[in-house]
Design a protein around this motif. Structure first.
Motif, PDB file in Angstrom:
ATOM      1  N   VAL A 111      -5.261   6.711  -8.734  1.00 22.52           N
ATOM      2  CA  VAL A 111      -4.990   5.455  -8.823  1.00 22.52           C
ATOM      3  C   VAL A 111      -4.574   4.391  -7.736  1.00 22.52           C
ATOM      4  N   GLY A 112      -4.821   3.590  -6.994  1.00 25.86           N
ATOM      5  CA  GLY A 112      -4.542   3.054  -5.881  1.00 25.86           C
ATOM      6  C   GLY A 112      -5.450   3.270  -4.838  1.00 25.86           C
ATOM      7  N   LYS A 113      -6.323   4.435  -5.262  1.00 23.98           N
ATOM      8  CA  LYS A 113      -7.407   4.736  -4.023  1.00 23.98           C
ATOM      9  C   LYS A 113      -8.740   4.670  -4.788  1.00 23.98           C
ATOM     10  N   ASP A 114      -9.176   5.492  -5.743  1.00 26.73           N
ATOM     11  CA  ASP A 114     -10.119   5.643  -6.536  1.00 26.73           C
ATOM     12  C   ASP A 114     -10.248   4.199  -7.177  1.00 26.73           C
ATOM     13  N   VAL A 115      -9.357   3.781  -7.844  1.00 29.17           N
ATOM     14  CA  VAL A 115      -9.601   2.612  -8.632  1.00 29.17           C
ATOM     15  C   VAL A 115      -8.153   1.792  -8.624  1.00 29.17           C
ATOM     16  N   SER A 116      -8.174   0.487  -8.380  1.00 30.58           N
ATOM     17  CA  SER A 116      -6.862  -0.159  -8.277  1.00 30.58           C
ATOM     18  C   SER A 116      -6.140  -0.627  -9.342  1.00 30.58           C
ATOM     19  N   VAL A 117      -4.882  -1.104  -9.382  1.00 32.32           N
ATOM     20  CA  VAL A 117      -4.193  -1.360 -10.596  1.00 32.32           C
ATOM     21  C   VAL A 117      -4.643  -2.417 -11.183  1.00 32.32           C
ATOM     22  N   ASP A 118      -5.158  -3.517 -10.417  1.00 31.05           N
ATOM     23  CA  ASP A 118      -5.953  -4.837 -10.820  1.00 31.05           C
ATOM     24  C   ASP A 118      -6.833  -4.390 -11.566  1.00 31.05           C
ATOM     25  N   GLU A 119      -7.985  -3.247 -11.085  1.00 33.49           N
ATOM     26  CA  GLU A 119      -9.110  -3.124 -12.011  1.00 33.49           C
ATOM     27  C   GLU A 119      -8.638  -2.477 -13.258  1.00 33.49           C
ATOM     28  N   LEU A 120      -7.695  -1.741 -13.412  1.00 35.13           N
ATOM     29  CA  LEU A 120      -7.434  -1.196 -14.565  1.00 35.13           C
ATOM     30  C   LEU A 120      -6.663  -2.352 -15.685  1.00 35.13           C
ATOM     31  N   LEU A 121      -6.043  -3.549 -15.034  1.00 36.34           N
ATOM     32  CA  LEU A 121      -5.660  -4.573 -15.596  1.00 36.34           C
ATOM     33  C   LEU A 121      -6.854  -5.332 -16.201  1.00 36.34           C
ATOM     34  N   ARG A 122      -7.730  -5.539 -15.675  1.00 42.54           N
ATOM     35  CA  ARG A 122      -9.127  -6.267 -16.235  1.00 42.54           C
ATOM     36  C   ARG A 122      -9.560  -5.337 -17.310  1.00 42.54           C
ATOM     37  N   ILE A 356      17.656  23.589   3.247  1.00 43.66           N
ATOM     38  CA  ILE A 356      16.808  22.958   2.099  1.00 43.66           C
ATOM     39  C   ILE A 356      17.670  21.816   1.834  1.00 43.66           C
ATOM     40  N   SER A 357      16.957  20.653   2.066  1.00 43.30           N
ATOM     41  CA  SER A 357      17.641  19.401   1.657  1.00 43.30           C
ATOM     42  C   SER A 357      16.993  18.982   0.360  1.00 43.30           C
ATOM     43  N   SER A 358      18.277  18.952  -0.610  1.00 41.11           N
ATOM     44  CA  SER A 358      17.918  18.755  -1.983  1.00 41.11           C
ATOM     45  C   SER A 358      18.798  17.504  -2.439  1.00 41.11           C
ATOM     46  N   ILE A 359      18.394  16.234  -1.579  1.00 46.54           N
ATOM     47  CA  ILE A 359      19.218  15.103  -2.058  1.00 46.54           C
ATOM     48  C   ILE A 359      18.540  14.431  -2.729  1.00 46.54           C
ATOM     49  N   GLY A 360      17.458  14.630  -3.371  1.00 51.48           N
ATOM     50  CA  GLY A 360      16.773  13.600  -4.271  1.00 51.48           C
ATOM     51  C   GLY A 360      15.205  13.338  -3.942  1.00 51.48           C
ATOM     52  N   TYR A 361      14.563  13.236  -4.994  1.00 47.94           N
ATOM     53  CA  TYR A 361      13.275  12.674  -4.829  1.00 47.94           C
ATOM     54  C   TYR A 361      13.193  11.011  -4.897  1.00 47.94           C
ATOM     55  N   LYS A 362      11.966  10.364  -4.375  1.00 48.13           N
ATOM     56  CA  LYS A 362      11.877   9.219  -4.431  1.00 48.13           C
ATOM     57  C   LYS A 362      10.537   8.722  -4.878  1.00 48.13           C
ATOM     58  N   SER A 363      10.484   7.545  -5.484  1.00 43.16           N
ATOM     59  CA  SER A 363       9.144   7.090  -5.908  1.00 43.16           C
ATOM     60  C   SER A 363       8.631   6.222  -4.723  1.00 43.16           C
ATOM     61  N   LEU A 364       7.033   6.106  -4.608  1.00 42.83           N
ATOM     62  CA  LEU A 364       6.376   5.577  -3.526  1.00 42.83           C
ATOM     63  C   LEU A 364       5.259   4.473  -4.215  1.00 42.83           C
ATOM     64  N   ALA A 365       5.257   3.341  -3.481  1.00 41.82           N
ATOM     65  CA  ALA A 365       4.440   2.394  -3.852  1.00 41.82           C
ATOM     66  C   ALA A 365       3.017   2.732  -3.939  1.00 41.82           C
ATOM     67  N   ILE A 366       2.267   2.462  -5.120  1.00 42.81           N
ATOM     68  CA  ILE A 366       1.023   3.040  -5.397  1.00 42.81           C
ATOM     69  C   ILE A 366      -0.123   2.013  -5.116  1.00 42.81           C
ATOM     70  N   ASP A 367       0.176   0.861  -4.873  1.00 42.27           N
ATOM     71  CA  ASP A 367      -0.791  -0.211  -4.795  1.00 42.27           C
ATOM     72  C   ASP A 367      -0.228  -1.593  -4.261  1.00 42.27           C
ATOM     73  N   ALA A 368      -0.818  -2.258  -3.157  1.00 41.46           N
ATOM     74  CA  ALA A 368      -0.339  -3.168  -2.754  1.00 41.46           C
ATOM     75  C   ALA A 368       0.049  -4.444  -3.664  1.00 41.46           C
ATOM     76  N   ALA A 369      -0.819  -4.325  -4.785  1.00 40.59           N
ATOM     77  CA  ALA A 369      -0.673  -5.454  -5.713  1.00 40.59           C
ATOM     78  C   ALA A 369       0.631  -5.439  -6.876  1.00 40.59           C
ATOM     79  N   VAL A 370       1.168  -4.049  -6.786  1.00 40.35           N
ATOM     80  CA  VAL A 370       2.311  -3.836  -7.637  1.00 40.35           C
ATOM     81  C   VAL A 370       3.636  -4.085  -6.830  1.00 40.35           C
ATOM     82  N   PRO A 371       4.728  -4.832  -7.558  1.00 36.55           N
ATOM     83  CA  PRO A 371       5.896  -5.112  -7.001  1.00 36.55           C
ATOM     84  C   PRO A 371       6.616  -3.895  -6.824  1.00 36.55           C
TER      85      PRO A 371
END
Length: 491
Positions: A111-122, A356-371
Motif C-alpha cells: 500500500v502506497g506503491k501498488d495501490v494508494s490510500v485514496d484508492e482504498l478509501l474509494r 547494536i543500537s536498540s533505542i527504538g523503532y519508528k513508523s514511516l509515512a506510507i502515502d503522501a495523502a496521509v497526515p
C-alpha cells in the motif's frame, strides 16, 4: 508485438487468480453490497486485533487485511525472540480471524506503491492503518555507520528471517558486544548472542543465522542505558532469563546501584520486583551452588547505567570498523520514571567489536495523502481517528509510537475498532452507500501486474516451512526468499 506476448500471459494469470477467489472461503462479492467494508493495512498484531474486534462487534461488517509481505503476522513472526514460542501462540487466534467468511487476507500488496490510500478509501467505507514501525531511530552520532554497527531492528530481523535482512551477515568475530538500550528487545538480542547453540537449535531461528552464531566469538555482552537501574524499560521475565542463562555469569558495578536498596520500598510492585532482582544479582554474595556455576561460565553479561553514546570509535589501522564506543557519563535529575539523564562532562570509552543500537523503532509515512508527524513518527489521531481525514483510522504503533508488548497492542487496536464502530452507529461514518471493497481494488492490481497471496496461499508456505523444520527437529524453517514464497503460494 513481442511485448504483448510477454504481457498477455501475466494478465491471464491475474484474471485467473481473481476468478478463483470467487470460489474460496470468502467469495468476492458474495455478500450484500450494502455491508460495511473495512480495509486494514498491515497484517501484524495491530491489524489482526483490529479485524478481530470489528468482526466480533458487528455481524454485517466485512474486513480485508492488506499486507506488504506474502506472509502474515508481522512482529509476531519477525520480532518475537525464537526462544519465546509461547508468545507466538496468538497466531492461532489470528488464523481463526483470517479464516472467517467475512475476512479476506491479501499479502504481497504494498500500500502506497501498488495501490494508494485514496484508492482504498474509494473502495471501502473505512481504512485502518496498522502497518507498524518499520524504520530505525538513529543515534545521530559520528561513526554510527561503521562496519560492525547494527540497529536492533535489523539484527532481530536477521535472526528471525525477515527477507529484507537475510543478507545482513553480522560480524561476530569479536569478544565484546555492546547493546545500547535496556528494553526487552535489547535483552532478547543479548540472550541470543550468549545462548548455547544446542538451545537455539530447537527454536525457529533461521539456519543461516544459527550457522553464524555457532561460529561467534562473542563472549561478553554489555547492555547500556542512559539512566539508572530504576528506569530500565525491560520486564522481570527478560532479566530473570539472563540471570538463569546457562554458561553465563553476571558482571555489574555495585557503585551503579548506590541508593537503590533504600528506594525500593516506595516503588510500585512490578518495578520493585524487577529492581530487587537486578540489585540482588549485582550486590548479594551468591550461594555456593551459584558461585560454582559462575566459576564454570565461559560467557559474561551485565547492565551498565548512566551512560549515553557520544561517538563510535575506530582505529587508524582500520578506520571502517568499530572498535569501541565513547560514552557520556550521566547523573540523574529527578526520580522515578520521570528522572532525566544529564551529562556530567566525564566520558568513558568501552572497547567492542559489535555495537547494536536498540533505542527504538519508528513508523514511516506510507502515502503522501496521509497526515504524518515526522517528529513523533506517528499518524496524528484522536482515539484512532486520523485527523482531517474522513474514513481513515489507525491502530498499533503507527497510532501510539513503538510502546508496550503484544497485549498493549491488542487493547490499542480494540480501542480503534470500537471508535470505528461508534462512528458507524452514530452516522459520523456513512456506510449507507454501497462500496465495492476488494472488487474495486482488483482491476487496479491487475493493471499494475500485482498478484496477491491469499491466506490459503500463506498456508501452503506455512506447510512447507513446517515440513523443512521438522526434518531438522525445529518448529519450522522460515523461507527467506520472497520469490520462493510467491512460487509456493501458487502451486
Amino acid at each position: 508485438m513481442s511485448g504483448q506476448k510477454a504481457i498477455f500471459p501475466k494478465a491471464r494469470a491475474l484474471r485467473s487468480f481473481w476468478a478463483s477467489r470467487r470460489h474460496v472461503v470468502r467469495g468476492l462479492g458474495s455478500h450484500s453490497a450494502s455491508n460495511p467494508r473495512v480495509c486494514v493495512v498491515g497484517g501484524g498484531p495491530a491489524g489482526f486485533y483490529t479485524a478481530q474486534h470489528l468482526l466480533k462487534g458487528r455481524q454485517d461488517v466485512e474486513v480485508d487485511i492488506y499486507e506488504r509481505l506474502p506472509v502474515p503476522f508481522g512482529l509476531v513472526r519477525f520480532g518475537v525472540a525464537p526462544d519465546h514460542p509461547e508468545v507466538k501462540n496468538v497466531i492461532s487466534t489470528f488464523t481463526q480471524t483470517a479464516r472467517q467468511a467475512r475476512c479476506g487476507f491479501y499479502g504481497n500488496i504494498h500500500v502506497g506503491k501498488d495501490v494508494s490510500v485514496d484508492e482504498l478509501l474509494r473502495a471501502y467505507h473505512a481504512v485502518v492503518l496498522s502497518y507498524g514501525a518499520e524504520g530505525n531511530r538513529t543515534m545521530g552520532i559520528p561513526g554510527e555507520n561503521l562496519d560492525g554497527v547494527y540497529s536492533a531492528k535489523d539484527f532481530v530481523g536477521w535472526y528471525n528471517g525477515l527477507p529484507s535482512n537475510r543478507e545482513l551477515n553480522p560480524r561476530l568475530d569479536c569478544e565484546t558486544a555492546v547493546i545500547l538500550g535496556q528494553g526487552n528487545v535489547a535483552l532478547d538480542i543479548a540472550r541470543i548472542l550468549l545462548s548455547p547453540i544446542d538451545l537455539l537449535k530447537k527454536t525457529d531461528i533461521t539456519q543461516r543465522s544459527l550457522d553464524v552464531l555457532a561460529h561467534s566469538k562473542v563472549r561478553r555482552v554489555l547492555i547500556v542505558g542512559r539512566r539508572g537501574p530504576m528506569q530500565v524499560a525491560c520486564t522481570i521475565k527478560e532479566v530473570r532469563e539472563m540471570v538463569n542463562l546457562p554458561d553465563t555469569r553476571p558482571e555489574m558495578l555495585p557503585a551503579e546501584f548506590q541508593g537503590v536498596t533504600e528506594a525500593l520500598k516506595v516503588l510500585p510492585r512490578p518495578r520493585k520486583r524487577l529492581t530487587e532482582l537486578m540489585a540482588r544479582t549485582a550486590l548479594e554474595a551468591p550461594t555456593e551452588e551459584e558461585l560454582e556455576r559462575r566459576r564454570k561460565a565461559s560467557r559474561v553479561w551485565g547492565f551498565r547505567f548512566f551512560l549515553s553514546p557520544l561517538e563510535v570509535l575506530a582505529t587508524t589501522s582500520d578506520p571502517a570498523r568499530v572498535t569501541g564506543i565513547r560514552l557520556a557519563v550521566n547523573r540523574l535529575e529527578g526520580s522515578g520514571e520521570g528522572a532525566r539523564a544529564v551529562p556530567t562532562g566525564e566520558v568513558e570509552d568501552v572497547a567492542c567489536g559489535l555495537l547494536i543500537s536498540s533505542i527504538g523503532y519508528k513508523s514511516l509515512a506510507i502515502d503522501a495523502a496521509v497526515p504524518f508527524d515526522p517528529r513523533r513518527a506517528i499518524v496524528p489521531n484522536t482515539m484512532g481517528r486520523v485527523q482531517e481525514a474522513a474514513g481513515l483510522y489507525c491502530s498499533g504503533w503507527v497510532k501510539t509510537g513503538p510502546v508496550g508488548v503484544i497485549a498493549t497492542t491488542m487493547n490499542n487496536s480494540f480501542d480503534t475498532a470500537r471508535t470505528l464502530m461508534e462512528d458507524m452507529d452514530s452516522g459520523v461514518l456513512d456506510v449507507s452507500a454501497a462500496k465495492p471493497g476488494s472488487l474495486g481494488v482488483r482491476p487496479l492490481l491487475e493493471e499494475r501486474g500485482v498478484r496477491p497471496v491469499t491466506f490459503s496461499g500463506w498456508e501452503k508456505i506455512d506447510a512447507e516451512e513446517t515440513r523443512r523444520g521438522k526434518a531438522d527437529g525445529k518448529p519450522r524453517e522460515k523461507l527467506l526468499d520472497v520469490g520462493e514464497m510467491l512460487h509456493l503460494s501458487r502451486t
